[in-house]
Design a protein around this motif. Structure first.
Motif: not given
Lengths: 342, 171
Positions: B146-150
């Motif tokens: 999720i952090p990577v996608q954000v």
């Protein structure tokens, strides 16, 4: 294997790689001139030695005897540093490219590569991205507007094509599941060469390699008509020779990379079914690597003397609007392929 | 002394010296050159910490891409323009000094008072493996997806913003 054996074997391998590279570079210049003469129906160099075979040594000797001119307007230290950076980048990249399978000599298993590192391909990309500095600094430090324009043009070109190069490599990595050059070669056994599995990626990588090495049709940094020679206008003697040498060394490294990533490296398809002894197989595989590299080098020279130079806007359009999307399409294609086959 | 310590001293000395040289040069291009050397030394330190991937990415992203951009800006702008900015607005100098003191205090705190998190495995073989591309990739695309996608969406929006701004200027 104790430490001293490793050190001695490494030194022998380094000497071998450097000697082969320097010899290939000097004879590459000779073949470039011979093939260009052949393409244009001329004779080419034929005065020094038998069929002009000593011409490269005569060229180097001539450059060696020239005066080293450093312009007054230049920044001396960086003017000297730039060719050193360029040569360093061009030669250090050879460390991670394997030129044959591991061989057994006196009971030692010796991999035919200087450094068999885990992230080998990333290291190649890192070093080539540093190559921009040699050109940028030489253009800037010369204190001449033609050099500066050549340097700026060249770095913009190299940065633009680095992107499609990186994305093409990503397709190869999806199949090999490793960044080690040796593992990438092993993943292409038989006729499963990446050039056949992902032809689009092969083409984008090939075109990017031409742009990264500043070869025609992308040799805008040294376009003679408008830039009088580009980033190395203000260089003479051995400093100019360093740039010249680096260009050809880069050509060899690009060919080596193309062979490693897309043409199966040192592999000869189905060689184990021929029923040869293991020594012969190894010899043929090493020979196959050098043969493939030679074929790609011939292609480099052939293209140079067949296709005219692009305009700058055409170069940028091709890089950003054609090659980059194509590299992305290739990545999606390989991802689908890997998902379906696994 | 082991090889590791000798290499660490070498990289640390190069890093520190190039850092000092970077801020004392008059010519901004020379400063940029020393900053590149600093990044290279830092990559060496990362290698000693078993962070191979970060070491290579440090070279590709910082030394290879961002510094080229800096150099472009420095070479295409007049370097003396910055001095006149400082002259017309002397308050900027004090802001810069304030930020410098703040960062320095932060570093002092980190070095002398902060206890490092003990997450490195005790097994040597595992410790060598921790920084490889395979391990970082697995962690990023499973645990930290999720952090990577954000971060990806943030970068995408920044790119689109830059494109819109550039297009407005040309029209």
């Amino acid at each position: 294997m104790d430490l001293w054996t490793i050190i001695i074997i490494s030194i022998i391998k380094i000497l071998f790689v450097v000697t082969i590279t320097l010899l290939t570079v000097s004879y590459l210049v000779y073949f470039e001139r011979k093939i260009s003469a052949w393409v244009q129906d001329r004779i080419g160099p034929n005065r020094v030695g038998w069929y002009g075979l000593l011409q490269p040594f005569a060229d180097v000797f001539k450059l060696f005897l020239k005066e080293d001119i450093v312009p007054d307007a230049s920044i001396k230290s960086i003017h000297t540093l730039a060719p050193i950076i360029t040569l360093f980048v061009a030669f250090s990249t050879y460390a991670v490219l394997p030129w044959g399978p591991p061989v057994n000599i006196f009971g030692y298993e010796i991999p035919l590569v200087l450094a068999d590192v885990n992230s080998g391909i990333l290291i190649v990309l890192a070093l080539t991205s540093l190559g921009v500095y040699g050109i940028t600094f030489s253009g800037w430090a010369s204190g001449s507007k033609y050099s500066l324009l050549g340097g700026v043009r060249s770095s913009a070109q190299m940065i633009s094509y680095e992107i499609s190069m990186g994305f093409s490599v990503a397709g190869v990595l999806l199949i090999s599941e490793s960044l080690r050059p040796a593992a990438i070669i092993e993943s292409q056994s038989g006729w499963m060469w990446n050039a056949f599995i992902q032809p689009i990626g092969f083409i984008t990588f090939l075109v990017s390699a031409f742009a990264e090495t500043n070869r025609l049709p992308f040799d805008l940094p040294e376009a003679e008509p408008e830039l009088v020679g580009g980033y190395h206008t203000e260089y003479s003697s051995m400093k100019f020779a360093a740039f010249f040498l680096a260009e050809y060394a880069n050509m060899i490294i690009s060919s080596g990379l193309i062979v490693t990533l897309y043409l199966g490296g040192w592999q000869v398809p189905y060689i184990e079914t021929f029923g040869l002894s293991s020594g012969w197989v190894t010899m043929m595989q090493i020979g196959a690597f050098f043969f493939k590299v030679g074929a790609v080098l011939f292609f480099f020279i052939w293209v140079r003397w067949s296709i005219p130079r692009f305009k700058y806007n055409q170069l940028m359009n091709l890089g950003w609007k054609v090659m980059f999307p194509l590299a992305l399409v290739n990545l999606v294609w390989v991802a689908i392929l890997v998902m379906l086959l696994n | 002394m082991t090889l590791e310590i000798i290499l660490f001293i070498l990289f640390a000395l190069i890093g520190a010296a190039s850092g000092v040289l970077m801020i004392t040069r008059k010519n901004p291009v020379m400063s940029a050159l020393f900053l590149i050397l600093n990044f290279a030394a830092l990559a060496g330190v990362y290698l000693l910490l078993n962070a191979q991937f970060i070491a290579v990415v440090q070279i590709i992203v910082y030394a290879g891409a961002i510094m080229v951009l800096f150099l472009f800006v420095i070479m295409l702008l007049r370097p003396d323009a910055e001095i006149s900015i400082l002259r017309t607005n002397p308050l900027l100098k004090y802001v810069a000094i304030g930020v410098g003191v703040l960062v320095f205090a932060q570093l002092i705190y980190l070095i002398f008072f902060f206890k490092p998190l003990n997450i490195t495995p005790s097994d040597v073989a595992e410790r060598i493996q921790i920084g490889t591309v395979e391990n970082i990739g697995t962690e990023i695309y499973t645990k930290y997806i999720i952090p990577v996608q954000v971060a990806g969406f943030l970068l995408l929006s920044a790119t689109i913003g830059a494109l819109v701004l550039a297009k407005k200027k040309f029209e």
